[in-house]
Design a protein around this motif. Structure first.
Motif, short mmCIF file in Angstrom:
data_model
loop_
_atom_site.label_atom_id
_atom_site.label_comp_id
_atom_site.label_asym_id
_atom_site.label_seq_id
_atom_site.Cartn_x
_atom_site.Cartn_y
_atom_site.Cartn_z
N CYS A 246 1.30 102.63 -41.34
CA CYS A 246 2.32 103.54 -41.85
C CYS A 246 3.24 102.74 -42.76
O CYS A 246 3.05 101.56 -42.99
CB CYS A 246 3.11 104.14 -40.69
N ARG A 247 4.29 103.38 -43.28
CA ARG A 247 5.17 102.65 -44.20
C ARG A 247 6.04 101.64 -43.46
O ARG A 247 6.61 100.75 -44.08
CB ARG A 247 6.02 103.62 -45.01
N ASP A 248 6.16 101.76 -42.12
CA ASP A 248 7.02 100.83 -41.40
C ASP A 248 6.33 100.23 -40.17
O ASP A 248 7.01 99.71 -39.29
CB ASP A 248 8.30 101.55 -40.96
N LYS A 301 0.09 106.24 -44.94
CA LYS A 301 1.00 105.21 -45.47
C LYS A 301 2.33 105.80 -45.94
O LYS A 301 3.35 105.11 -46.02
CB LYS A 301 0.31 104.50 -46.63
N ALA A 302 2.32 107.11 -46.26
CA ALA A 302 3.54 107.75 -46.76
C ALA A 302 4.48 108.15 -45.65
O ALA A 302 5.57 108.67 -45.93
CB ALA A 302 3.15 108.98 -47.59
N SER A 304 6.44 107.42 -41.66
CA SER A 304 6.86 106.40 -40.70
C SER A 304 6.05 106.57 -39.42
O SER A 304 5.49 107.65 -39.16
CB SER A 304 8.35 106.53 -40.39
#
Length: 402
Positions: A246-248, A301-302, A304
């Protein structure tokens, strides 16, 4: 004061690093009186970090502080005859002796069960060894890395799909020794109950290799049942069943049932590609995982970790956030349960350590004392338990026995 489950149980520990100290800690945290005997230079764990500000301090090792809470410490030189005599006298009044001295060194350091049982027939002596005290490998010494692989876990632990040809992986730290310690604590308590019933102690021998092999689950059934050798997770026959970024952080996707996949597709807004024949069922999704994974990864990936986990949870899709150590420390659930404990240590800053992974309704787990400084209680233990005089203590110090 509320009595703990093991109040009144006396333990002598002669442990290095993790296995025996962790087993003794589990008993100490339940109320057992644990005397930790160390060589004059201390337990090797005192030399392992992390240390405050990176400076080596035998009394501040994070590993040692965690493993030795609720114990009292005594230094004793077991290479001397007087040291072994004092050790034997301490063991004579104990219920349990826990140690992880290498088998080849046991006799020289006085870890002779027959001799100790002759003066204390109720003694439970637990020897934590790499491979046991019988068999072709019984005299081998071993590091945690050797044991992790000897126990078969290294072979099963890989890097996920596509990594089946990569070398095995070892988890961080001394995990083989921790497992040996847990096994030793359980076996020791079993022997203690038997001693209470029969009036006779016994020698318990732990093989860490066997402790690890014993938790390999159904791997040994694969061959007789299916003619398959269990191995690390490689190419899976069904998908999605994989880690994604994920993004985080990271999350594990699990959509192996059709209703789970449909829920995930809905969560993604029903993209056109999801209706392609390539991704018609979980078998075809696995056969075309290289393509599907790229499509999913772009979408995952976009988001959290938390928003994806909660959105999936509402649709009863079993995604699993990958917890970092920081995630655990800040977990509202673990805070509510009071899992982590703050421990003030003399001369040092307070440290946060894991607490008990269980809760008692009547005899509580308690963190009553920090780990002992090197030799901190030597004088108290020898005067209170063995009746030594100040002059006798001075003599032992001058002879480097304590």
């Amino acid at each position: 004061m509320v009595e703990q489950a093991l109040s009144g149980v006396r333990v002598v520990e002669y442990g290095q690093m993790v296995a025996a100290p962790y087993a003794a800690k589990l008993l100490a945290d339940l109320g057992a009186e644990v005397i930790k005997v160390e060589p004059l230079g201390g337990d090797l764990a005192r030399t392992r970090g992390p240390f405050p500000h990176g400076s080596t301090d035998l009394n501040a090792s994070g590993l040692f502080l965690y493993l030795n809470t609720n114990k009292r410490g005594l230094t004793l030189n077991l290479s001397t005859e007087r040291g072994r005599a004092l050790f034997s006298a301490l063991v004579a009044r104990a219920d349990i002796l826990l140690h992880n001295v290498p088998p080849a060194e046991m006799a020289a350091l006085g870890m002779d069960y027959e001799a100790l049982a002759a003066v204390n027939p109720r003694l439970v002596m637990t020897s934590i060894t790499p491979f046991g005290l019988a068999g072709p490998h019984s005299h081998y010494a071993a590091t945690d890395l050797v044991l992790w692989n000897a126990g078969g876990i290294g072979y099963l632990n890989g890097g996920g799909p596509g990594s089946e040809q990569w070398p095995p992986l070892k988890a961080f730290g001394q995990q083989a020794e921790f497992q040996g310690g847990v096994t030793a604590a359980v076996a020791t308590l079993g022997a203690l109950l038997a001693a209470a019933r029969d009036g006779r102690g016994q020698h318990v021998v732990i093989s860490i290799q066997e402790a690890l092999a014993a938790m390999l689950e159904l791997t040994f059934s694969y061959w007789p049942y299916m003619g398959v050798v269990a191995s690390r997770l490689g190419i899976k026959p069904i998908q999605p069943l994989d880690f994604m970024e994920c993004r985080d952080g990271w999350i594990f996707l699990c959509c192996i049932e059709e209703h789970q996949w449909r829920g995930f597709v809905e969560l993604m807004g029903n993209p056109d590609w999801a209706s392609l024949e390539l991704f018609d069922n979980r078998l075809s999704r696995a056969q075309n995982w290289d393509a599907l994974k790229l499509l999913l990864q772009d979408w995952v990936k976009a988001h959290s970790v938390d928003e994806l986990y909660r959105a999936a949870q509402q649709r009863r899709i079993p995604f699993a956030p990958v917890s970092t150590m920081g995630d655990l420390l800040h977990s509202e659930h673990l805070k509510a349960r009071g899992f982590f404990a703050s421990l003030a240590h003399p001369g040092g800053a307070a440290v946060t350590i894991p607490g008990a992974p269980y809760q008692f309704s009547r005899t509580p787990w308690t963190l009553a004392a920090p780990a002992p400084r090197l030799g901190e209680h030597s004088a108290d233990i020898l005067t209170q338990h063995l009746g030594l005089s100040p002059a006798g203590l001075a003599e032992l110090r001058s002879e480097r026995v304590i």
